[in-house]
Design a protein around this motif. Structure first.
Motif, PDB file in Angstrom:
ATOM      1  N   GLY A   1      43.243  41.995  55.339  1.00 56.77           N
ATOM      2  CA  GLY A   1      42.125  42.832  54.934  1.00 56.77           C
ATOM      3  C   GLY A   1      42.104  43.138  53.454  1.00 56.77           C
ATOM      4  O   GLY A   1      41.114  43.673  52.941  1.00 56.77           O
ATOM      5  N   ILE A   2      43.193  42.819  52.751  1.00 51.95           N
ATOM      6  CA  ILE A   2      43.263  43.030  51.306  1.00 51.95           C
ATOM      7  C   ILE A   2      43.506  41.698  50.617  1.00 51.95           C
ATOM      8  O   ILE A   2      44.385  40.931  51.020  1.00 51.95           O
ATOM      9  CB  ILE A   2      44.369  44.036  50.941  1.00 51.95           C
ATOM     10  CG1 ILE A   2      43.990  45.437  51.453  1.00 51.95           C
ATOM     11  CG2 ILE A   2      44.614  44.067  49.436  1.00 51.95           C
ATOM     12  CD1 ILE A   2      45.032  46.498  51.176  1.00 51.95           C
ATOM     13  N   GLY A   3      42.697  41.406  49.620  1.00 54.15           N
ATOM     14  CA  GLY A   3      42.828  40.148  48.889  1.00 54.15           C
ATOM     15  C   GLY A   3      42.621  40.364  47.403  1.00 54.15           C
ATOM     16  O   GLY A   3      42.619  41.494  46.918  1.00 54.15           O
ATOM     17  N   THR A   4      42.430  39.264  46.691  1.00 55.41           N
ATOM     18  CA  THR A   4      42.294  39.306  45.240  1.00 55.41           C
ATOM     19  C   THR A   4      41.030  38.578  44.811  1.00 55.41           C
ATOM     20  O   THR A   4      40.738  37.473  45.294  1.00 55.41           O
ATOM     21  CB  THR A   4      43.510  38.650  44.558  1.00 55.41           C
ATOM     22  OG1 THR A   4      44.698  39.332  44.976  1.00 55.41           O
ATOM     23  CG2 THR A   4      43.405  38.728  43.042  1.00 55.41           C
ATOM     24  N   ILE A   5      40.287  39.209  43.917  1.00 57.43           N
ATOM     25  CA  ILE A   5      39.097  38.570  43.352  1.00 57.43           C
ATOM     26  C   ILE A   5      39.531  37.430  42.442  1.00 57.43           C
ATOM     27  O   ILE A   5      40.414  37.589  41.596  1.00 57.43           O
ATOM     28  CB  ILE A   5      38.255  39.592  42.571  1.00 57.43           C
ATOM     29  CG1 ILE A   5      37.709  40.661  43.529  1.00 57.43           C
ATOM     30  CG2 ILE A   5      37.120  38.906  41.821  1.00 57.43           C
ATOM     31  CD1 ILE A   5      36.984  41.790  42.834  1.00 57.43           C
ATOM     32  N   ALA A   6      38.904  36.267  42.632  1.00 60.80           N
ATOM     33  CA  ALA A   6      39.236  35.073  41.850  1.00 60.80           C
ATOM     34  C   ALA A   6      38.051  34.703  40.961  1.00 60.80           C
ATOM     35  O   ALA A   6      36.945  34.480  41.466  1.00 60.80           O
ATOM     36  CB  ALA A   6      39.583  33.911  42.769  1.00 60.80           C
ATOM     37  N   GLU A   7      38.286  34.661  39.662  1.00 61.10           N
ATOM     38  CA  GLU A   7      37.262  34.238  38.724  1.00 61.10           C
ATOM     39  C   GLU A   7      37.509  32.789  38.322  1.00 61.10           C
ATOM     40  O   GLU A   7      38.653  32.402  38.048  1.00 61.10           O
ATOM     41  CB  GLU A   7      37.268  35.133  37.478  1.00 61.10           C
ATOM     42  CG  GLU A   7      36.837  36.556  37.772  1.00 61.10           C
ATOM     43  CD  GLU A   7      36.727  37.396  36.508  1.00 61.10           C
ATOM     44  OE1 GLU A   7      37.084  36.871  35.419  1.00 61.10           O
ATOM     45  OE2 GLU A   7      36.302  38.564  36.606  1.00 61.10           O
ATOM     46  N   ILE A   8      36.447  31.996  38.301  1.00 60.78           N
ATOM     47  CA  ILE A   8      36.554  30.577  37.966  1.00 60.78           C
ATOM     48  C   ILE A   8      36.671  30.425  36.456  1.00 60.78           C
ATOM     49  O   ILE A   8      35.789  30.820  35.709  1.00 60.78           O
ATOM     50  CB  ILE A   8      35.344  29.788  38.500  1.00 60.78           C
ATOM     51  CG1 ILE A   8      35.270  29.899  40.028  1.00 60.78           C
ATOM     52  CG2 ILE A   8      35.431  28.324  38.067  1.00 60.78           C
ATOM     53  CD1 ILE A   8      34.025  29.269  40.625  1.00 60.78           C
ATOM     54  N   ARG A   9      37.771  29.865  36.008  1.00 62.58           N
ATOM     55  CA  ARG A   9      37.995  29.628  34.581  1.00 62.58           C
ATOM     56  C   ARG A   9      37.596  28.209  34.177  1.00 62.58           C
ATOM     57  O   ARG A   9      37.206  27.960  33.040  1.00 62.58           O
ATOM     58  CB  ARG A   9      39.462  29.868  34.227  1.00 62.58           C
ATOM     59  CG  ARG A   9      39.893  31.320  34.306  1.00 62.58           C
ATOM     60  CD  ARG A   9      39.276  32.141  33.185  1.00 62.58           C
ATOM     61  NE  ARG A   9      39.894  33.445  33.097  1.00 62.58           N
ATOM     62  CZ  ARG A   9      39.399  34.544  33.648  1.00 62.58           C
ATOM     63  NH1 ARG A   9      38.263  34.475  34.329  1.00 62.58           N
ATOM     64  NH2 ARG A   9      40.013  35.710  33.515  1.00 62.58           N
ATOM     65  N   ASP A  10      37.738  27.262  35.107  1.00 66.09           N
ATOM     66  CA  ASP A  10      37.408  25.871  34.797  1.00 66.09           C
ATOM     67  C   ASP A  10      36.981  25.197  36.090  1.00 66.09           C
ATOM     68  O   ASP A  10      37.527  25.501  37.163  1.00 66.09           O
ATOM     69  CB  ASP A  10      38.611  25.155  34.189  1.00 66.09           C
ATOM     70  CG  ASP A  10      38.250  23.788  33.620  1.00 66.09           C
ATOM     71  OD1 ASP A  10      37.091  23.631  33.189  1.00 66.09           O
ATOM     72  OD2 ASP A  10      39.096  22.889  33.623  1.00 66.09           O
ATOM     73  N   ALA A  11      35.993  24.313  35.994  1.00 64.58           N
ATOM     74  CA  ALA A  11      35.494  23.624  37.181  1.00 64.58           C
ATOM     75  C   ALA A  11      35.088  22.202  36.819  1.00 64.58           C
ATOM     76  O   ALA A  11      34.458  21.962  35.792  1.00 64.58           O
ATOM     77  CB  ALA A  11      34.303  24.369  37.782  1.00 64.58           C
TER      78      ALA A  11
END
Length: 273
Positions: free
Chosen positions: A61-71
């Motif tokens: 129920g607890i996670g981490t926000i992931a921001e895309i740095r490279d794609a």
């Protein structure tokens, strides 16, 4: 806030960078949405079930926000991503049928230090013990060791530029220790700008106990459930106390070249979906 969810068999800690290979169509759609809207997604640990394919899964129920740095995108539509964990969140409601991929209503969690002076003391103690842990990772005579590939988002300064920005770099944790320290001390790193010219960078250690606690939790080589427990710690003080206990456990095992068990590679092998 509404957040797309990406369940994995691994835990993403704030400040840690994670490469991902995206091949399932539902998660390709998620990535397209995130890239088009410049929005993040959430990484959660799978409790039961598989990363890919069909079938029911349960996740933390607890996670981490992931921001895309490279794609990057292949001709067949698959994506190669580099994401960085930023803040923790707690799932309130999973929004079924919202999209082909999982979406949830989440609350972003504030970071609570606990006792500030105690957290500062624990951060110093954890750093010292972590240095010992890294030294023990070095193979002894006649031993071999697999390289540990951990990437972190670190602060660097150019010797002639006080306004250098954070960047994603590799911690370089391996049999020889740390080649580019992400925590514990300040070190110089040479970056080649052009042939024959090198710029010195100083890799700075976070002096914020919360940032340090998440960084060490992401680098320490422990099982996913233990890392998840660190992620879910109520306060920085609690996380640092748990970290020190885990570092002591790992140090005890490394000194005696023992392991409690060998993880199943089919369970923890690929970080992709």
């Amino acid at each position: 806030m509404e957040l797309p969810l990406f369940p994995l068999n691994s835990v993403l800690s704030p400040g840690i960078a994670l490469p991902l290979r995206i091949f399932e169509e539902r998660y390709r759609a998620m990535v397209r949405h995130c890239l088009e809207t410049t929005s993040p997604f959430g990484v959660v640990l799978i409790r039961e079930g598989r990363e890919s394919g069909v079938g029911a899964i349960s996740f933390s129920g607890i996670g981490t926000i992931a921001e895309i740095r490279d794609a990057g995108r292949d001709d067949d539509g698959r994506y190669d991503l580099l994401v960085v964990g930023t803040r923790r969140f707690e799932i309130q409601t999973v929004l079924n049928g919202k999209s082909p991929y999982l979406v949830a209503e989440v609350d972003v969690l504030d970071e609570t230090i606990g006792d500030d002076q105690a957290a500062q003391r624990l951060a110093m103690r954890a750093t010292r013990r972590f240095v010992t842990y890294l030294e023990l990772l070095q193979p002894r005579s006649g031993e071999t060791a697999d390289e540990i590939d951990v990437r972190v988002e670190i602060e660097t300064e150019d010797d002639d530029d006080e306004d250098a920005k954070p960047e994603v770099d590799e911690a370089g944790v391996g049999p020889s220790g740390v080649s580019r320290p992400a925590s514990g001390a300040t070190a110089d790193v040479a970056d080649d700008i052009e042939p024959g010219v090198a710029r010195r960078r100083r890799v700075t250690i976070p002096d914020d106990p919360t940032v340090l606690s998440h960084l060490l939790a992401g680098i320490l080589q422990i099982e996913a459930p233990r890392r998840q427990a660190l992620l879910e710690a109520a306060t920085t003080e609690d996380r640092l106390r748990a970290l020190i206990a885990l570092i002591d456990r790992e140090t005890f095992l490394l000194r005696r070249r023992l392991r409690f068990f060998r993880p199943d590679p089919h369970v923890i092998g690929a970080r992709r979906s």
